[in-house]
Motif scaffolding. Sequence first.
Motif, PDB file in Angstrom:
ATOM      1  N   ALA A 115       0.835  -1.208   0.000  1.00 27.13           N
ATOM      2  CA  ALA A 115       0.000   0.000   0.000  1.00 27.13           C
ATOM      3  C   ALA A 115       0.867   1.255   0.000  1.00 27.13           C
ATOM      4  CB  ALA A 115      -0.926  -0.005   1.215  1.00 27.13           C
ATOM      5  N   TYR A 116       1.957   1.238   0.767  1.00 22.91           N
ATOM      6  CA  TYR A 116       2.849   2.406   0.823  1.00 22.91           C
ATOM      7  C   TYR A 116       3.450   2.686  -0.553  1.00 22.91           C
ATOM      8  CZ  TYR A 116       6.699   5.453   2.210  1.00 22.91           C
ATOM      9  OH  TYR A 116       7.572   6.517   2.311  1.00 22.91           O
ATOM     10  N   CYS A 117       3.913   1.638  -1.224  1.00 26.34           N
ATOM     11  CA  CYS A 117       4.509   1.807  -2.550  1.00 26.34           C
ATOM     12  C   CYS A 117       3.500   2.373  -3.546  1.00 26.34           C
ATOM     13  CB  CYS A 117       5.047   0.475  -3.060  1.00 26.34           C
ATOM     14  SG  CYS A 117       6.494  -0.140  -2.156  1.00 26.34           S
ATOM     15  N   ASN A 118       2.281   1.853  -3.511  1.00 23.44           N
ATOM     16  CA  ASN A 118       1.269   2.286  -4.470  1.00 23.44           C
ATOM     17  C   ASN A 118       0.757   3.687  -4.157  1.00 23.44           C
ATOM     18  OD1 ASN A 118       1.490  -0.184  -5.770  1.00 23.44           O
ATOM     19  ND2 ASN A 118      -0.176  -1.114  -4.599  1.00 23.44           N
ATOM     20  N   VAL A 124      10.665   1.765  -9.451  1.00 24.53           N
ATOM     21  CA  VAL A 124      11.292   0.474  -9.203  1.00 24.53           C
ATOM     22  C   VAL A 124      12.376   0.568  -8.127  1.00 24.53           C
ATOM     23  CG1 VAL A 124      12.726  -1.339 -10.208  1.00 24.53           C
ATOM     24  CG2 VAL A 124      10.784  -0.436 -11.491  1.00 24.53           C
ATOM     25  N   GLU A 125      13.262   1.561  -8.225  1.00 27.00           N
ATOM     26  CA  GLU A 125      14.392   1.633  -7.290  1.00 27.00           C
ATOM     27  C   GLU A 125      13.962   1.794  -5.834  1.00 27.00           C
ATOM     28  OE1 GLU A 125      18.490   4.210  -6.563  1.00 27.00           O
ATOM     29  OE2 GLU A 125      17.528   4.208  -8.538  1.00 27.00           O
ATOM     30  N   PRO A 126      13.066   2.744  -5.493  1.00 25.61           N
ATOM     31  CA  PRO A 126      12.654   2.855  -4.078  1.00 25.61           C
ATOM     32  C   PRO A 126      11.870   1.635  -3.600  1.00 25.61           C
ATOM     33  CG  PRO A 126      11.405   4.379  -5.454  1.00 25.61           C
ATOM     34  CD  PRO A 126      12.522   3.854  -6.294  1.00 25.61           C
ATOM     35  N   ARG A 127      11.147   0.980  -4.501  1.00 27.57           N
ATOM     36  CA  ARG A 127      10.454  -0.259  -4.111  1.00 27.57           C
ATOM     37  C   ARG A 127      11.481  -1.335  -3.745  1.00 27.57           C
ATOM     38  NH1 ARG A 127       4.799  -1.049  -6.240  1.00 27.57           N
ATOM     39  NH2 ARG A 127       4.097   1.024  -6.864  1.00 27.57           N
ATOM     40  N   LEU A 128      12.543  -1.421  -4.538  1.00 28.50           N
ATOM     41  CA  LEU A 128      13.571  -2.424  -4.267  1.00 28.50           C
ATOM     42  C   LEU A 128      14.306  -2.130  -2.961  1.00 28.50           C
ATOM     43  CD1 LEU A 128      15.099  -3.039  -7.817  1.00 28.50           C
ATOM     44  CD2 LEU A 128      13.588  -4.550  -6.502  1.00 28.50           C
ATOM     45  N   ARG A 129      14.515  -0.844  -2.656  1.00 24.54           N
ATOM     46  CA  ARG A 129      15.185  -0.505  -1.404  1.00 24.54           C
ATOM     47  C   ARG A 129      14.370  -0.977  -0.207  1.00 24.54           C
ATOM     48  NH1 ARG A 129      16.955   4.448  -4.049  1.00 24.54           N
ATOM     49  NH2 ARG A 129      15.104   5.532  -3.253  1.00 24.54           N
ATOM     50  N   LEU A 130      13.050  -0.763  -0.259  1.00 24.60           N
ATOM     51  CA  LEU A 130      12.188  -1.220   0.834  1.00 24.60           C
ATOM     52  C   LEU A 130      12.142  -2.743   0.895  1.00 24.60           C
ATOM     53  CD1 LEU A 130       9.241   1.321   0.463  1.00 24.60           C
ATOM     54  CD2 LEU A 130      11.002   1.311   2.225  1.00 24.60           C
ATOM     55  N   SER A 166      14.951  14.150   5.063  1.00 25.73           N
ATOM     56  CA  SER A 166      16.004  13.507   4.272  1.00 25.73           C
ATOM     57  C   SER A 166      16.213  12.043   4.655  1.00 25.73           C
ATOM     58  CB  SER A 166      17.326  14.265   4.446  1.00 25.73           C
ATOM     59  OG  SER A 166      17.768  14.207   5.794  1.00 25.73           O
ATOM     60  N   ALA A 167      15.634  11.625   5.789  1.00 28.61           N
ATOM     61  CA  ALA A 167      15.814  10.245   6.256  1.00 28.61           C
ATOM     62  C   ALA A 167      14.976   9.286   5.408  1.00 28.61           C
ATOM     63  CB  ALA A 167      15.427  10.130   7.716  1.00 28.61           C
ATOM     64  N   ALA A 168      15.539   8.125   5.167  1.00 28.78           N
ATOM     65  CA  ALA A 168      14.851   7.121   4.347  1.00 28.78           C
ATOM     66  C   ALA A 168      13.769   6.417   5.161  1.00 28.78           C
ATOM     67  CB  ALA A 168      15.861   6.104   3.833  1.00 28.78           C
ATOM     68  N   PRO A 169      12.659   6.039   4.534  1.00 25.35           N
ATOM     69  CA  PRO A 169      11.635   5.266   5.255  1.00 25.35           C
ATOM     70  C   PRO A 169      12.193   3.924   5.699  1.00 25.35           C
ATOM     71  CG  PRO A 169      11.179   5.306   2.889  1.00 25.35           C
ATOM     72  CD  PRO A 169      12.292   6.272   3.129  1.00 25.35           C
ATOM     73  N   GLN A 170      11.636   3.409   6.783  1.00 22.19           N
ATOM     74  CA  GLN A 170      12.118   2.160   7.368  1.00 22.19           C
ATOM     75  C   GLN A 170      10.991   1.146   7.440  1.00 22.19           C
ATOM     76  OE1 GLN A 170      13.178   2.252  11.563  1.00 22.19           O
ATOM     77  NE2 GLN A 170      14.881   0.846  11.219  1.00 22.19           N
ATOM     78  N   VAL A 171      11.310  -0.102   7.168  1.00 21.12           N
ATOM     79  CA  VAL A 171      10.300  -1.156   7.261  1.00 21.12           C
ATOM     80  C   VAL A 171      10.457  -1.885   8.587  1.00 21.12           C
ATOM     81  CG1 VAL A 171      10.324  -1.458   4.755  1.00 21.12           C
ATOM     82  CG2 VAL A 171      11.631  -3.027   6.195  1.00 21.12           C
ATOM     83  N   LYS A 172       9.320  -2.387   9.088  1.00 17.01           N
ATOM     84  CA  LYS A 172       9.289  -3.160  10.333  1.00 17.01           C
ATOM     85  C   LYS A 172       8.472  -4.426  10.102  1.00 17.01           C
ATOM     86  CE  LYS A 172      11.211  -0.638  13.774  1.00 17.01           C
ATOM     87  NZ  LYS A 172      12.138  -1.149  14.804  1.00 17.01           N
ATOM     88  N   LEU A 173       9.123  -5.563  10.240  1.00 19.25           N
ATOM     89  CA  LEU A 173       8.431  -6.844  10.138  1.00 19.25           C
ATOM     90  C   LEU A 173       7.749  -7.117  11.471  1.00 19.25           C
ATOM     91  CD1 LEU A 173       8.003  -9.335   8.291  1.00 19.25           C
ATOM     92  CD2 LEU A 173      10.031 -10.343   9.351  1.00 19.25           C
ATOM     93  N   LEU A 230       4.736  -9.030  -6.871  1.00 19.84           N
ATOM     94  CA  LEU A 230       3.605  -8.140  -6.615  1.00 19.84           C
ATOM     95  C   LEU A 230       4.051  -6.678  -6.628  1.00 19.84           C
ATOM     96  CD1 LEU A 230       0.609  -7.791  -5.769  1.00 19.84           C
ATOM     97  CD2 LEU A 230       1.394  -7.907  -3.394  1.00 19.84           C
ATOM     98  N   LEU A 231       5.194  -6.380  -5.993  1.00 20.57           N
ATOM     99  CA  LEU A 231       5.669  -4.998  -5.906  1.00 20.57           C
ATOM    100  C   LEU A 231       6.051  -4.434  -7.275  1.00 20.57           C
ATOM    101  CD1 LEU A 231       7.907  -5.031  -2.698  1.00 20.57           C
ATOM    102  CD2 LEU A 231       5.567  -4.175  -2.925  1.00 20.57           C
ATOM    103  N   LEU A 232       6.603  -5.286  -8.148  1.00 20.17           N
ATOM    104  CA  LEU A 232       7.109  -4.796  -9.428  1.00 20.17           C
ATOM    105  C   LEU A 232       6.101  -4.878 -10.570  1.00 20.17           C
ATOM    106  CD1 LEU A 232      10.778  -6.170  -9.426  1.00 20.17           C
ATOM    107  CD2 LEU A 232       9.924  -3.955  -8.646  1.00 20.17           C
ATOM    108  N   THR A 233       5.133  -5.793 -10.457  1.00 24.40           N
ATOM    109  CA  THR A 233       4.181  -5.955 -11.555  1.00 24.40           C
ATOM    110  C   THR A 233       2.747  -5.619 -11.171  1.00 24.40           C
ATOM    111  OG1 THR A 233       3.614  -8.278 -11.108  1.00 24.40           O
ATOM    112  CG2 THR A 233       5.616  -7.853 -12.397  1.00 24.40           C
ATOM    113  N   GLY A 234       2.472  -5.545  -9.858  1.00 25.00           N
ATOM    114  CA  GLY A 234       1.117  -5.263  -9.406  1.00 25.00           C
ATOM    115  C   GLY A 234       0.224  -6.481  -9.364  1.00 25.00           C
ATOM    116  N   SER A 235       0.776  -7.667  -9.631  1.00 27.33           N
ATOM    117  CA  SER A 235      -0.038  -8.881  -9.619  1.00 27.33           C
ATOM    118  C   SER A 235       0.783 -10.053  -9.095  1.00 27.33           C
ATOM    119  CB  SER A 235      -0.559  -9.207 -11.018  1.00 27.33           C
ATOM    120  OG  SER A 235       0.518  -9.443 -11.906  1.00 27.33           O
TER     121      SER A 235
END
Length: 258
Positions: A115-118, A124-130, A166-173, A230-235
């Motif tokens: 949801a955040y990516c969309n 592509v690049e920021p999606r891959l970083r996350l 300027s700080a990059a977003p962070q993911v939390k599992l 899913l992140l790169l193709t939407g499906s």
Amino acid sequence: PPNQTPDRVGPWKIRTELGANTLGNTYLAEWDDESDDEPSSQQAALFLASHSLNKRNQERTRERFYDQIEIMEAFQHPNVVSLLDSGITGLDPDHGRAFCPYVVTEYVDGVPLDAYCNENGLGVEPRLRLFCQMCEAVDFSHRNLIVRYDPKPSDVLVVEPDGDPSAAPQVKLHKIGVDTALKKVRNKTGGLRRLDDLNLDIRYTSPELVEQDLITTVTDVYSLGVVLCLLLTGSLPYGDFWTMSIPELAETIGSAAV
């Protein structure tokens, strides 16, 4: 009553419900220990099991939650939520869920990964970083011999740092309730746990889990591949998933090449 939000659980005061699934409910809670002279405004996410530990499922459910707590206590990683507290409720059965296990973790006010990516229209690049941060969290699990079973976008919250544009977003599992140590992945009879015992999302479940085959860390790598697709193709990689029944999807995944 079982479906009513409790006022408090242990030393935690319940503020509001954050979500629910078949295993239980997650609440926004605040530390409120009456024996503590210094009040605290610390917020946390409290997961409370949905059923009492009756005689039939008491041992099994306790074992699963104690395993989960043991696993979470060993986790100290910037991309994994940390454990704050755990216990068993002593609520009166006439006024709440009695003798149910609960787990308290740090509260993360974030947005699910996909949801955040969309919503932010990420390329592509920021999606891959996350996604790489998600991989680091799963890799940390594997180095501690922990399998996550079906890591998926909803298990990962993206947080934007406060006060620093300027700080990059962070993911939390933040997944709770399924992670298993590899040494405990097989039950006493040598067979694998049943899928319906694990509360899995079959869309992200590997072929070996569907086929009840040997579980290794590769199980999670397959799920990560589905997330990346899913992140790169939407499906999802199975074609038109929404038109498939659960048995059809299980057959499709079970026959897939890993």
